[in-house]
Design a protein around this motif. Structure first.
Motif, PDB file in Angstrom:
ATOM      1  N   LEU A  39     -34.934  55.349  -8.989  1.00 19.60           N
ATOM      2  CA  LEU A  39     -36.267  55.917  -9.168  1.00 19.60           C
ATOM      3  C   LEU A  39     -36.442  57.175  -8.315  1.00 19.60           C
ATOM      4  N   ALA A  40     -35.931  57.118  -7.080  1.00 25.99           N
ATOM      5  CA  ALA A  40     -36.028  58.283  -6.191  1.00 25.99           C
ATOM      6  C   ALA A  40     -35.289  59.479  -6.788  1.00 25.99           C
ATOM      7  N   ALA A  41     -34.111  59.218  -7.342  1.00 26.07           N
ATOM      8  CA  ALA A  41     -33.342  60.307  -7.958  1.00 26.07           C
ATOM      9  C   ALA A  41     -34.051  60.842  -9.193  1.00 26.07           C
ATOM     10  N   ARG A  42     -34.630  59.941  -9.971  1.00 25.97           N
ATOM     11  CA  ARG A  42     -35.319  60.347 -11.195  1.00 25.97           C
ATOM     12  C   ARG A  42     -36.547  61.202 -10.887  1.00 25.97           C
ATOM     13  N   CYS A  43     -37.232  60.846  -9.802  1.00 29.79           N
ATOM     14  CA  CYS A  43     -38.465  61.559  -9.436  1.00 29.79           C
ATOM     15  C   CYS A  43     -38.210  62.722  -8.481  1.00 29.79           C
ATOM     16  N   GLU A  44     -36.987  62.809  -7.984  1.00 28.58           N
ATOM     17  CA  GLU A  44     -36.640  63.825  -6.981  1.00 28.58           C
ATOM     18  C   GLU A  44     -37.629  63.761  -5.811  1.00 28.58           C
ATOM     19  N   SER A  45     -37.808  62.548  -5.291  1.00 32.40           N
ATOM     20  CA  SER A  45     -38.794  62.309  -4.235  1.00 32.40           C
ATOM     21  C   SER A  45     -38.104  61.758  -2.997  1.00 32.40           C
ATOM     22  N   ASP A  46     -38.661  62.047  -1.808  1.00 30.21           N
ATOM     23  CA  ASP A  46     -38.086  61.488  -0.585  1.00 30.21           C
ATOM     24  C   ASP A  46     -38.545  60.043  -0.429  1.00 30.21           C
ATOM     25  N   ALA A  47     -37.794  59.264   0.370  1.00 29.02           N
ATOM     26  CA  ALA A  47     -38.015  57.822   0.481  1.00 29.02           C
ATOM     27  C   ALA A  47     -39.399  57.486   1.007  1.00 29.02           C
ATOM     28  N   ALA A  48     -39.868  58.214   2.021  1.00 30.79           N
ATOM     29  CA  ALA A  48     -41.158  57.895   2.624  1.00 30.79           C
ATOM     30  C   ALA A  48     -42.300  58.078   1.627  1.00 30.79           C
ATOM     31  N   SER A  49     -42.304  59.206   0.923  1.00 34.28           N
ATOM     32  CA  SER A  49     -43.359  59.459  -0.059  1.00 34.28           C
ATOM     33  C   SER A  49     -43.318  58.438  -1.187  1.00 34.28           C
ATOM     34  N   LEU A  50     -42.096  58.133  -1.657  1.00 31.36           N
ATOM     35  CA  LEU A  50     -41.958  57.193  -2.768  1.00 31.36           C
ATOM     36  C   LEU A  50     -42.435  55.799  -2.367  1.00 31.36           C
ATOM     37  N   ASN A  51     -42.085  55.367  -1.149  1.00 33.46           N
ATOM     38  CA  ASN A  51     -42.550  54.060  -0.670  1.00 33.46           C
ATOM     39  C   ASN A  51     -44.072  53.979  -0.672  1.00 33.46           C
ATOM     40  N   GLY A  52     -44.720  55.055  -0.209  1.00 33.21           N
ATOM     41  CA  GLY A  52     -46.175  55.073  -0.177  1.00 33.21           C
ATOM     42  C   GLY A  52     -46.790  54.991  -1.555  1.00 33.21           C
TER      43      GLY A  52
END
Length: 377
Positions: free
Chosen positions: A341-354
């Motif tokens: 999901l992180a790769a698909r969204c190109e998002s960092d772990a902290a933001s994605l967790n939130g």
């Protein structure tokens, strides 16, 4: 009760004896030779013996239980015994009923599924049961955790305050004086008040594993059809579905993700001829049941109810931040890992967790075993 508690007499032997001699008192007054023509020698001798102390104590305890106005004991000889059960291959000799016994002869639909259900499965069982109950069908399930409990809750809510609507029946695998699992004690009390609890087992019977699959023939036998919401490839829900098919009942199944183990059983049933359903209306149309009762006072029946629910979900999504809406679209309905999901969204772990936490708290996603995430409809 004395007949059923006699050593060597089960439901099949009991029915054979009743067919040969009539009422139980005729059986106990028959001669050994007459009995032996119907049952083996050891059973004939057991029938001639007086009831044991344990049997007499159980009878006394049951008579005391029957003093409560909500409790009934219905036998094969009673006019109140449901015809639907008389038509199955193995009807129980007796039914211990707590609550509204008249529900046993009303049009009914069984809703079954996994004890370890997903959040989506719980929501589906609850929603289908509520709408079907509003439309006049009594919802039957087994008081287990997961799908069963959700179906009972939905049915109670659908019938609340509307006597012409359906309600719910819990067919249990213990004595009618025992709640199993204990976590459903509050739910059981609600069902005893607004619906009914049914058991073929004597008072005090604990939760024995073999009794639960056996009670499934009553779940399906009382119903016009069985809806399987979620089920693994090998599960008790599939046993209920098989029994329903053997009894000539309709079998319905809700499809799910091809990646979900709890969809395997439903997909298997659909391959074998079960009817695929996407809404409660699919079931109502198949059964030809169009009771216009509680569901219509909001202005339009089951379809409008489902549309309203979908509309509320859309409003929830629209009110979310743009980033969360984008993430929700990326999630999809199949399980997905955090890393993918992180790769698909190109998002960092902290933001994605939130973001995932926010969506979970909003009830729009669920966390599955193995750290997987999935969107909830």
């Amino acid at each position: 009760m004395r007949l059923e508690q006699t050593a060597g007499v089960g439901a099949e032997t009991g029915r054979r004896l009743l067919a040969a001699f009539g009422l139980p008192e005729n059986i106990f007054s028959a001669s050994f030779s007459a009995l032996h023509k119907v049952v083996p020698e050891r059973v004939a001798y057991a029938l001639l013996a007086p009831p044991s102390d344990a049997t007499q104590a159980l009878i006394d305890r049951t008579l005391e239980w029957l003093q409560h106005s909500a409790n009934q004991l219905i036998t094969l000889a009673d006019v109140a015994y449901p015809q639907a059960l008389l038509d199955i291959a193995d009807p129980p000799l007796m039914l211990y009923v707590k609550g509204r016994a008249e529900l046993l002869v009303r049009p009914a639909m069984a809703v079954v599924g996994s004890r370890n259900a997903t959040a989506q499965g719980i929501a589906n069982a609850d929603r289908f049961a509520e709408i079907l109950s509003q439309r006049g069908l009594t919802i039957i399930s087994g008081l287990a955790l997961g799908i069963d409990a959700a179906a009972h809750h939905g049915a109670l809510r659908g019938a609340a305050g509307y006597p012409e609507s359906g309600s719910t029946i819990a067919v249990i695998g213990t004595g009618a004086d025992i709640v199993y699992p204990a976590r459903n004690r509050g739910l059981a009390h609600q069902i005893a008040e607004a619906g009914c609890i049914v058991s073929e087992y004597p008072l005090g019977m604990p939760g024995i594993a073999a009794n639960f699959p056996r009670r499934n023939r009553i779940v399906s036998g009382l119903a016009r059809g069985v809806l399987v919401v979620e089920a693994a490839a090998q599960s008790g829900s599939l046993i209920t579905a098989r029994m329903a098919a053997e009894q000539g009942r309709d079998v319905f199944a809700i499809p799910g993700s091809i990646h979900s183990p709890l969809s395997k059983g439903c997909h298997q049933l659909i391959k074998q001829g079960a009817k695929l359903v996407e809404s409660a209306q699919d079931i109502l149309e198949e059964l030809g049941t169009f009771h216009r009762t509680a569901a219509v006072h909001a202005g339009g029946g089951a379809a409008n109810n489902e549309a309203q629910i979908a509309g509320e979900a859309d409003e929830d999504i629209a009110a979310m931040a743009d980033d969360n809406q984008r993430l929700l679209r990326q999630l999809g309905y199949d399980p997905i890992s955090f890393d993918v999901l992180a790769a698909r969204c190109e998002s960092d772990a902290a933001s994605l967790n939130g973001q995932l936490l926010e969506l979970e708290l909003a009830g729009l996603i669920e966390v599955l075993p193995g750290g997987l995430y999935r969107r909830i409809d």
